[in-house]
Design a protein around this motif. Structure first.
Motif, mmCIF file in Angstrom:
data_model
loop_
_atom_site.group_PDB
_atom_site.id
_atom_site.type_symbol
_atom_site.label_atom_id
_atom_site.label_comp_id
_atom_site.label_asym_id
_atom_site.label_seq_id
_atom_site.Cartn_x
_atom_site.Cartn_y
_atom_site.Cartn_z
ATOM 1 N N SER A 117 0.844 -1.209 0.000
ATOM 2 C CA SER A 117 0.000 0.000 0.000
ATOM 3 C C SER A 117 0.876 1.254 0.000
ATOM 4 O O SER A 117 1.883 1.324 0.718
ATOM 5 N N ASN A 118 0.461 2.242 -0.790
ATOM 6 C CA ASN A 118 1.190 3.508 -0.837
ATOM 7 C C ASN A 118 0.600 4.458 0.200
ATOM 8 O O ASN A 118 -0.616 4.669 0.214
ATOM 9 N N VAL A 119 1.476 4.990 1.042
ATOM 10 C CA VAL A 119 1.002 5.821 2.153
ATOM 11 C C VAL A 119 1.897 7.048 2.329
ATOM 12 O O VAL A 119 2.978 7.148 1.743
ATOM 13 N N TRP A 120 1.385 7.963 3.172
ATOM 14 C CA TRP A 120 2.194 9.067 3.689
ATOM 15 C C TRP A 120 2.477 8.768 5.149
ATOM 16 O O TRP A 120 1.575 8.333 5.876
ATOM 17 N N VAL A 121 3.729 9.016 5.557
ATOM 18 C CA VAL A 121 4.071 8.828 6.969
ATOM 19 C C VAL A 121 4.698 10.127 7.474
ATOM 20 O O VAL A 121 5.370 10.831 6.721
ATOM 21 N N GLU A 122 4.448 10.436 8.762
ATOM 22 C CA GLU A 122 4.984 11.685 9.324
ATOM 23 C C GLU A 122 6.502 11.669 9.322
ATOM 24 O O GLU A 122 7.123 10.617 9.506
ATOM 25 N N ALA B 253 6.616 10.218 1.436
ATOM 26 C CA ALA B 253 5.981 9.098 0.730
ATOM 27 C C ALA B 253 6.617 7.782 1.185
ATOM 28 O O ALA B 253 7.832 7.700 1.374
ATOM 29 N N ALA B 254 5.779 6.757 1.346
ATOM 30 C CA ALA B 254 6.288 5.458 1.819
ATOM 31 C C ALA B 254 5.403 4.335 1.290
ATOM 32 O O ALA B 254 4.342 4.580 0.698
ATOM 33 N N GLN B 255 5.887 3.121 1.508
ATOM 34 C CA GLN B 255 5.124 1.931 1.092
ATOM 35 C C GLN B 255 5.122 0.931 2.246
ATOM 36 O O GLN B 255 6.161 0.736 2.911
ATOM 37 N N VAL B 256 3.982 0.304 2.463
ATOM 38 C CA VAL B 256 3.870 -0.684 3.545
ATOM 39 C C VAL B 256 4.652 -1.940 3.158
ATOM 40 O O VAL B 256 4.509 -2.456 2.048
ATOM 41 N N THR B 257 5.492 -2.397 4.110
ATOM 42 C CA THR B 257 6.270 -3.612 3.820
ATOM 43 C C THR B 257 5.946 -4.750 4.788
ATOM 44 O O THR B 257 6.182 -5.922 4.477
ATOM 45 N N ASP B 258 5.420 -4.432 5.987
ATOM 46 C CA ASP B 258 5.185 -5.501 6.960
ATOM 47 C C ASP B 258 4.237 -5.034 8.062
ATOM 48 O O ASP B 258 3.984 -3.822 8.201
ATOM 49 N N GLN C 256 1.672 -2.373 14.967
ATOM 50 C CA GLN C 256 2.303 -1.343 14.129
ATOM 51 C C GLN C 256 2.507 -1.813 12.684
ATOM 52 O O GLN C 256 2.515 -3.010 12.391
ATOM 53 N N VAL C 257 2.674 -0.827 11.852
ATOM 54 C CA VAL C 257 2.891 -1.104 10.432
ATOM 55 C C VAL C 257 4.310 -0.663 10.082
ATOM 56 O O VAL C 257 4.728 0.427 10.467
ATOM 57 N N GLN C 258 5.009 -1.514 9.365
ATOM 58 C CA GLN C 258 6.348 -1.103 8.921
ATOM 59 C C GLN C 258 6.249 -0.562 7.504
ATOM 60 O O GLN C 258 5.658 -1.196 6.627
ATOM 61 N N VAL C 259 6.827 0.609 7.330
ATOM 62 C CA VAL C 259 6.838 1.190 5.986
ATOM 63 C C VAL C 259 8.282 1.524 5.603
ATOM 64 O O VAL C 259 9.138 1.708 6.474
ATOM 65 N N VAL C 260 8.520 1.589 4.308
ATOM 66 C CA VAL C 260 9.831 2.050 3.818
ATOM 67 C C VAL C 260 9.592 3.341 3.059
ATOM 68 O O VAL C 260 8.763 3.389 2.129
ATOM 69 N N THR C 261 10.289 4.379 3.490
ATOM 70 C CA THR C 261 10.067 5.686 2.851
ATOM 71 C C THR C 261 10.763 5.737 1.492
ATOM 72 O O THR C 261 11.590 4.880 1.164
ATOM 73 N N VAL D 243 10.390 2.648 8.816
ATOM 74 C CA VAL D 243 9.718 3.364 9.909
ATOM 75 C C VAL D 243 8.561 2.512 10.407
ATOM 76 O O VAL D 243 7.856 1.887 9.610
ATOM 77 N N LEU D 244 8.383 2.485 11.747
ATOM 78 C CA LEU D 244 7.219 1.806 12.325
ATOM 79 C C LEU D 244 6.194 2.863 12.716
ATOM 80 O O LEU D 244 6.547 3.885 13.318
ATOM 81 N N ALA D 245 4.955 2.648 12.350
ATOM 82 C CA ALA D 245 3.919 3.649 12.666
ATOM 83 C C ALA D 245 2.603 2.938 12.966
ATOM 84 O O ALA D 245 2.358 1.820 12.485
ATOM 85 N N LEU D 246 1.773 3.609 13.764
ATOM 86 C CA LEU D 246 0.429 3.071 13.999
ATOM 87 C C LEU D 246 -0.396 3.282 12.724
ATOM 88 O O LEU D 246 -0.238 4.316 12.053
ATOM 89 N N PRO D 247 -1.272 2.359 12.403
ATOM 90 C CA PRO D 247 -2.023 2.495 11.151
ATOM 91 C C PRO D 247 -2.815 3.787 11.047
ATOM 92 O O PRO D 247 -2.927 4.363 9.959
#
Ligand SMILES: Nc1ncnc2c1ncn2[C@@H]1O[C@H](COP(=O)(O)OP(=O)(O)OP(=O)(O)O)[C@@H](O)[C@H]1O
Length: 218
Positions: free
Chosen positions: A7-12, A20-25, A30-35, A41-45
């Motif tokens: 999933s393509n997302v924005w993370v703080e 801009a980031a993408q969900v990897t795990d 928490q959700v792991q994304v790669v910017t 980065v780990l973030a709450l959904p």
């Protein structure tokens, strides 16, 4: 928002507000994304916002056309347009202006005023002249006074914007019959700052310090 791997997302982000980031795990709650810079980065959904990977490179001229109308999407759109010297963007009938901090004379010459004169709102690129024209036309057709609220933090460009509105009204309005004063003089004499002065004592000026142009039926 339903998230899955890819999933393509924005993370703080501390530096650029959003990245801009993408969900990897998914790790616990928490959700792991790669910017886009390759940082994990780990973030709450609930802290992630959906991002349109197919967003137009040059941005859209009206925020209502955005696939996802969220804060990072709006800021990204303004940034894309600003990079192309497109300082104006609509959100429906509201005009957002980003201060260019440089002279853009091609935006405000007589040719531009002529183009916006009588053009249906939204037909041409977003512009302060379009707002001024819509107000002028409404005043003429409905025989009713109109107001334009110019709002923003200190240094945002309210004074410059108000001057541009007056410049346009002067251009389209000309001189009223049986009145020696130019439209510019008449507009100035309406003490456009009255509303602002009335509001400022009750509101911190950094929050809102509006200039108001009253477009009066004379
Ligand atoms: N449309 C514009 N084109 C070029 N420069 C601009 C424009 N708008 C603002 N600026 C620049 O930004 C500066 C600050 O703008 P302005 O004085 O209009 O801000 P303001 O919102 O009225 O600030 P304050 O609330 O502190 O009075 C201007 O002196 C000008 O240099």
């Amino acid at each position: 928002m339903s998230l899955r791997k890819g999933s393509n997302v924005w993370v703080e982000d501390k530096c650029s507000a959003w990245v801009a980031a993408q969900v990897t795990d998914f790790i616990g709650k928490q959700v792991q994304v790669v910017t886009e810079y390759g940082k994990k980065v780990l973030a709450l959904p609930e802290k992630l916002y959906p991002r349109d990977e197919e967003a137009d490179h040059g941005g859209v001229d009206d925020m209502t056309k955005l696939t996802y109308l969220n804060e990072p999407g709006v800021l990204d759109n303004l940034q894309r347009r600003y990079a192309l010297n497109e300082i104006y963007t609509y959100t429906g009938s509201i005009l957002i202006a980003v201060n260019p901090f440089t002279k853009l004379p091609h935006l405000y010459n007589v040719h531009m005023m002529e183009q916006y004169k009588g053009a249906p709102f939204g037909e041409l690129s977003p512009h302060v002249f379009a707002v001024a024209d819509a107000s002028y036309r409404a005043m003429m057709s409905e025989n009713q006074s109109q107001s334009i609220l110019v709002s923003g933090e200190s240094g945002a460009g309210k004074t410059e914007t108000t001057k541009l509105i007056m410049q346009y009204l002067t251009y389209v309005g000309g001189r009223a019959a049986a009145d020696d004063r130019t439209v510019e003089q008449q507009v100035l004499e309406q003490k456009c700052a009255d509303l602002g002065d009335a509001l400022v004592p009750r509101l911190p000026s950094t929050v809102i310090n509006p200039c108001c142009v009253e477009n009066k039926v004379l």
